[in-house]
Motif scaffolding. Structure first.
Motif, PDB file in Angstrom:
ATOM      1  N   LYS A 100      89.565  26.742  81.756  1.00  0.00           N
ATOM      2  CA  LYS A 100      89.290  28.207  81.309  1.00  0.00           C
ATOM      3  C   LYS A 100      90.388  28.960  80.908  1.00  0.00           C
ATOM      4  O   LYS A 100      90.692  29.757  79.892  1.00  0.00           O
ATOM      5  N   THR A 101      91.596  28.911  81.737  1.00  0.00           N
ATOM      6  CA  THR A 101      92.905  29.478  81.205  1.00  0.00           C
ATOM      7  C   THR A 101      93.306  29.194  80.056  1.00  0.00           C
ATOM      8  O   THR A 101      93.808  29.861  79.158  1.00  0.00           O
ATOM      9  N   LEU A 102      93.415  27.899  79.731  1.00  0.00           N
ATOM     10  CA  LEU A 102      94.106  27.232  78.469  1.00  0.00           C
ATOM     11  C   LEU A 102      93.251  27.979  77.486  1.00  0.00           C
ATOM     12  O   LEU A 102      93.660  28.387  76.525  1.00  0.00           O
TER      13      LEU A 102
ATOM     14  N   TYR B  16      91.599  38.775  80.800  1.00  0.00           N
ATOM     15  CA  TYR B  16      91.588  39.697  82.001  1.00  0.00           C
ATOM     16  C   TYR B  16      91.134  38.649  83.090  1.00  0.00           C
ATOM     17  O   TYR B  16      90.142  38.033  83.062  1.00  0.00           O
ATOM     18  N   LYS B  17      91.911  38.680  84.211  1.00  0.00           N
ATOM     19  CA  LYS B  17      91.535  37.538  85.496  1.00  0.00           C
ATOM     20  C   LYS B  17      91.054  38.409  86.562  1.00  0.00           C
ATOM     21  O   LYS B  17      92.300  38.851  87.330  1.00  0.00           O
ATOM     22  N   PRO B  18      89.779  38.844  86.872  1.00  0.00           N
ATOM     23  CA  PRO B  18      89.892  39.913  87.988  1.00  0.00           C
ATOM     24  C   PRO B  18      90.148  39.249  89.209  1.00  0.00           C
ATOM     25  O   PRO B  18      90.846  39.789  90.051  1.00  0.00           O
TER      26      PRO B  18
ATOM     27  N   GLU C 116      98.949  32.820  88.477  1.00  0.00           N
ATOM     28  CA  GLU C 116      99.278  31.585  87.549  1.00  0.00           C
ATOM     29  C   GLU C 116      98.461  31.684  86.247  1.00  0.00           C
ATOM     30  O   GLU C 116      99.343  31.454  85.338  1.00  0.00           O
ATOM     31  N   ASP C 117      97.449  32.189  86.607  1.00  0.00           N
ATOM     32  CA  ASP C 117      96.472  32.197  85.026  1.00  0.00           C
ATOM     33  C   ASP C 117      96.913  33.470  84.068  1.00  0.00           C
ATOM     34  O   ASP C 117      97.102  33.001  83.048  1.00  0.00           O
ATOM     35  N   VAL C 118      97.444  34.523  84.725  1.00  0.00           N
ATOM     36  CA  VAL C 118      97.884  35.638  84.167  1.00  0.00           C
ATOM     37  C   VAL C 118      99.236  35.141  83.482  1.00  0.00           C
ATOM     38  O   VAL C 118      99.801  35.418  82.353  1.00  0.00           O
TER      39      VAL C 118
ATOM     40  N   VAL D  56      87.029  37.966  79.897  1.00  0.00           N
ATOM     41  CA  VAL D  56      87.061  38.040  81.447  1.00  0.00           C
ATOM     42  C   VAL D  56      87.064  36.529  81.823  1.00  0.00           C
ATOM     43  O   VAL D  56      86.099  35.672  81.725  1.00  0.00           O
ATOM     44  N   GLU D  57      88.317  35.785  82.479  1.00  0.00           N
ATOM     45  CA  GLU D  57      88.003  34.753  83.262  1.00  0.00           C
ATOM     46  C   GLU D  57      87.636  34.631  84.460  1.00  0.00           C
ATOM     47  O   GLU D  57      88.086  35.213  85.229  1.00  0.00           O
ATOM     48  N   GLY D  58      86.370  33.743  84.646  1.00  0.00           N
ATOM     49  CA  GLY D  58      86.018  33.661  86.300  1.00  0.00           C
ATOM     50  C   GLY D  58      86.787  32.746  87.107  1.00  0.00           C
ATOM     51  O   GLY D  58      87.789  32.374  86.626  1.00  0.00           O
TER      52      GLY D  58
HETATM   53 MG   LIG Z   1      92.289  29.465  85.413  1.00  0.00          MG
END
Ligand SMILES: [Mg+2]
Ligand SMILES: Nc1ncnc2c1ncn2[C@@H]1O[C@H](COP(=O)(O)OP(=O)(O)OP(=O)(O)O)[C@@H](O)[C@H]1O
Length: 249
Positions: free
Chosen positions: A17-19, A38-40, A55-57, A116-118
């Motif tokens: 998802k992050t990639l 955005y990673k809530p 790390e995702d951000v 928006v990443e879950g």
């Molecule tokens: Mg991720």
């Protein structure tokens, strides 16, 4: 100009998802479309002294140049690498969806598209009260966004993808598209067939297929964005689909 949002979920944790979120943000920006990730909620954040690093951000910011600090792109940065409801509990916090909705609205007011990443997959609890469990699907309803489902080409994907799309439909979540992540340079017959089958069985379009990138990952992803043959066309295809979903709901 219409401002749009989409929730990037996956068939499970670690599917990419992050990639995909970072790649899409960079691709949209290259195509002149102002997108922001955005990673809530980040669980499993890395502790560096007093600070927790999402790390995702950090990955988004390594791939795309973004005019934000971590705090603007992650509302709950939690240390334990467990489900968000438990990670928050262990940190003595409660996830308040309204805070996420407020930050989402702030970003959406400024940008053409918010990605928006879950956390993890789709059926993930965010806050557990004695009589009610606030799930990811409740947050998606609150934000009023469709989802893009990140999936993989390998063995087991038909089952994982169908179950996730079926769960989304049961809970009235519009599914804008699938993105297949990690396609090998020379796909096997099964991998090629899996992509066809998930599209056919779900009746959800495959909006993109990302390759299995070489290490080190960040320069490879940046190169892929830079050399994408049709950034404008691909980005507009996804935007068009998101607009259509908005009109249907
Ligand atoms: Mg991720
Ligand atoms: N297309 C790809 N090519 C090579 N490596 C990849 C690819 N996609 C993901 N990875 C690697 O797989 C791991 C998981 O990917 P990623 O962090 O994007 O997953 P995720 O779904 O965001 O996970 P989480 O649920 O923890 O947020 C990472 O180490 C990433 O570097």
């Amino acid at each position: 100009m219409e401002h749009l949002g989409v929730f990037i979920t996956g068939t499970g944790t670690g599917v990419g998802k992050t990639l995909v979120t970072a790649y899409l943000a960079a691709l949209f920006r290259r195509a002149g479309i102002d997108a922001v990730p955005y990673k809530p909620i980040q669980s499993g954040s890395i502790r560096r002294g007093e600070e927790l690093v999402a790390e995702d951000v950090a990955f988004y910011r390594d791939v795309a140049r973004l005019p934000y600090d971590q705090g603007d792109l992650c509302t709950y940065c939690l240390e334990a690498a467990v489900s968000p409801h438990l990670a928050a509990q262990q940190a003595g916090q409660t996830i308040e969806p309204q805070r996420i909705a407020e930050q989402y609205r702030r970003l959406k007011a400024k940008h053409q598209l918010v990605l928006v990443e879950g956390a993890g997959g789709l059926a993930v609890p965010l806050a557990a009260k004695p009589s009610f469990v606030y799930m990811t699907m409740h947050l998606i309803h609150l934000l009023q966004v469709p989802i893009i489902l990140v999936t993989q080409p390998g063995l087991g994907t038909i089952n994982h993808t169908l179950l996730t799309v079926s769960y989304a439909r049961t809970h009235h979540i519009p599914v804008a598209g699938l993105i297949v992540n990690g396609m090998p340079a020379k796909p096997t017959c099964m991998e090629t067939d899996n992509v066809k089958m998930i599209e056919k069985l779900t009746q959800v379009p495959v909006l993109g297929i990302l390759p299995k990138f070489e290490q080190p990952l960040i320069p490879s992803v940046k190169q892929a964005v830079l050399h994408a043959a049709e950034p404008r066309t691909d980005a507009e295809k996804i935007l068009r689909r998101l607009k259509e979903m908005g009109e249907q709901s």
